[in-house]
Design an enzyme around this catalytic site. Structure first.
Site, PDB file in Angstrom:
ATOM      1  N   GLU A   1       0.886  -1.238   0.068  1.00 36.76           N
ATOM      2  CA  GLU A   1       0.035   0.032  -0.144  1.00 36.76           C
ATOM      3  C   GLU A   1       0.561   1.189  -0.006  1.00 36.76           C
ATOM      4  O   GLU A   1       1.929   1.286   0.793  1.00 36.76           O
ATOM      5  CB  GLU A   1      -1.132  -0.115   1.306  1.00 36.76           C
ATOM      6  CG  GLU A   1      -1.733   1.220   1.186  1.00 36.76           C
ATOM      7  CD  GLU A   1      -2.762   1.097   2.506  1.00 36.76           C
ATOM      8  OE1 GLU A   1      -3.693   0.249   2.522  1.00 36.76           O
ATOM      9  OE2 GLU A   1      -2.836   1.894   3.507  1.00 36.76           O
TER      10      GLU A   1
ATOM     11  N   THR B   1      -3.791   4.941  -1.353  1.00 40.14           N
ATOM     12  CA  THR B   1      -4.866   5.530  -0.557  1.00 40.14           C
ATOM     13  C   THR B   1      -5.344   6.826  -1.143  1.00 40.14           C
ATOM     14  O   THR B   1      -5.006   7.489  -1.831  1.00 40.14           O
ATOM     15  CB  THR B   1      -4.407   5.600   0.771  1.00 40.14           C
ATOM     16  OG1 THR B   1      -3.291   6.876   0.902  1.00 40.14           O
ATOM     17  CG2 THR B   1      -3.638   4.578   1.341  1.00 40.14           C
ATOM     18  N   TYR B   2      -6.720   7.299  -0.429  1.00 44.09           N
ATOM     19  CA  TYR B   2      -7.063   8.555  -0.535  1.00 44.09           C
ATOM     20  C   TYR B   2      -6.575   9.366   0.794  1.00 44.09           C
ATOM     21  O   TYR B   2      -6.404   8.631   1.863  1.00 44.09           O
ATOM     22  CB  TYR B   2      -8.712   8.511  -0.343  1.00 44.09           C
ATOM     23  CG  TYR B   2      -9.384   8.727  -1.684  1.00 44.09           C
ATOM     24  CD1 TYR B   2      -8.873   8.168  -2.644  1.00 44.09           C
ATOM     25  CD2 TYR B   2     -10.696   9.099  -1.768  1.00 44.09           C
ATOM     26  CE1 TYR B   2      -9.569   8.331  -3.861  1.00 44.09           C
ATOM     27  CE2 TYR B   2     -11.396   8.801  -2.780  1.00 44.09           C
ATOM     28  CZ  TYR B   2     -10.833   8.591  -3.971  1.00 44.09           C
ATOM     29  OH  TYR B   2     -11.538   8.433  -5.126  1.00 44.09           O
TER      30      TYR B   2
ATOM     31  N   HIS C   1     -13.521  -1.717  15.091  1.00 43.40           N
ATOM     32  CA  HIS C   1     -13.527  -0.426  14.611  1.00 43.40           C
ATOM     33  C   HIS C   1     -13.702   0.506  15.893  1.00 43.40           C
ATOM     34  O   HIS C   1     -14.270   0.475  16.814  1.00 43.40           O
ATOM     35  CB  HIS C   1     -14.637  -0.287  13.790  1.00 43.40           C
ATOM     36  CG  HIS C   1     -14.332   1.160  13.119  1.00 43.40           C
ATOM     37  ND1 HIS C   1     -14.860   2.378  13.533  1.00 43.40           N
ATOM     38  CD2 HIS C   1     -14.346   1.460  11.671  1.00 43.40           C
ATOM     39  CE1 HIS C   1     -14.608   3.571  12.771  1.00 43.40           C
ATOM     40  NE2 HIS C   1     -14.219   2.774  11.439  1.00 43.40           N
TER      41      HIS C   1
END
Length: 301
Positions: free
Chosen positions: A17, A48-49, A151
């Site tokens: 990534e 990624t953003y 999360h």
């Protein structure tokens, strides 16, 4: 090539990534890392953003460049932050025309300076809505995120798993986990996910530790834990940056070897646009081939 097909065939997948750089130096670091990691023949890479979708155009441009100039299977992260539904369709159509076959569908982080996530007017609220929007109209392989340690905004592990089950039901083809440093979290999460009927491949996400301060900040931000023994070993070397890097590489290599021997379908490396640690780990794993140990095939998705 579609990532669901990659994960279903052949040896475990190694993927990397990257994030869009903001400076000239960052640009140099990214492409230097790509040049050094490319010979490892990654199964795919992802881009990624930025927070709030701030690098949307840059992300798509890098993904297209990685496919066109580097011959790499590149996946774009895709969030619903800061975009209306027509804008989301516009970005998806651009990616489709560019030959992109894989997207990682995420709700996304709020823009810098905004503490709580808020839906953009005319946009979407949840990641499962984004998955449905993609699945209804486009022929992408869809990946999504999952959280072995739950999360940070979920009220309980059970609630988090139910949200994930719903998201997968809408059309997710594979999952990539948030980073973790204790493999028991992954194995426990995998067992709970399978018991809940989630049967797509779940790829462990691994961050090689290279800087103590950096990993402590990241784990605090995302709600991941750093085992006490690991923290102590890192701080015992804090005056020797090279020793921290060496230990981080060794730790991640052992972590990945155990995961692959147990049947993980691959490893997704959070490179932070740097190559030495990831290159050393993947090279060692390809030499030792822990996935060929007895029992590994039984755990493969």
């Amino acid at each position: 090539m579609r990532i669901d097909e990659i994960l279903a065939t052949g040896p475990p997948a190694f993927s990397f990534e990257f994030f869009p750089p903001k400076t000239d130096r960052g640009e140099h670091n990214l492409y230097a890392a790509l040049q050094e990691l490319r010979p490892l023949e990654p199964s795919f890479v992802s881009v990624t953003y930025g927070a709030g979708g701030s690098t949307r155009e840059k992300t798509i441009e890098i993904v297209k460049q990685l496919k066109r100039e580097y011959g790499l299977e590149a996946m774009a992260h895709f969030t619903c932050v800061g975009a209306t539904v027509p804008q989301l369709h516009g970005t998806l159509e651009e990616m489709s025309l560019a030959g992109v076959e894989n997207v990682l569908a995420l709700r996304g982080d709020p823009p810098v300076g905004q503490e709580r996530w808020r839906r953009t007017e005319g946009g979407l609220e949840y990641s499962h809505e984004l998955v449905r929007l993609i699945r209804d109209r486009y022929d992408f392989t869809i990946g999504a995120a999952c959280f072995p340690e739950t999360h940070i905004h979920a009220s309980s592990p059970e609630e988090d798993l139910e949200h994930l089950r719903h998201k997968v039901h809408e059309g997710v083809d594979f999952l990539i986990t948030q980073l973790f440093f204790d493999n028991r979290f992954y194995f426990d999460f995998l067992a709970r996910a399978r018991a809940a009927g989630i049967d797509v491949p779940i790829v462990p996400g691994i961050l090689p530790i290279t800087h103590i301060g950096q990993v402590e900040r990241m784990t605090t931000t995302i709600g991941a834990s750093l085992p006490d023994a690991l923290r102590e070993e890192l701080h015992a070397r804090q005056s020797q940056p090279e020793a921290v890097l060496d230990f981080g590489v060794a730790y991640a290599t052992l972590q990945c070897a155990e995961l692959l021997a147990a049947g993980a379908p691959g490893i997704h490396f959070y490179t932070l646009n740097r190559s030495p640690a990831t290159r050393a780990i993947v090279s060692a794993l390809k030499l030792s081939r822990p996935w060929e140990r007895t029992g590994a095939a039984d755990g493969r998705d």
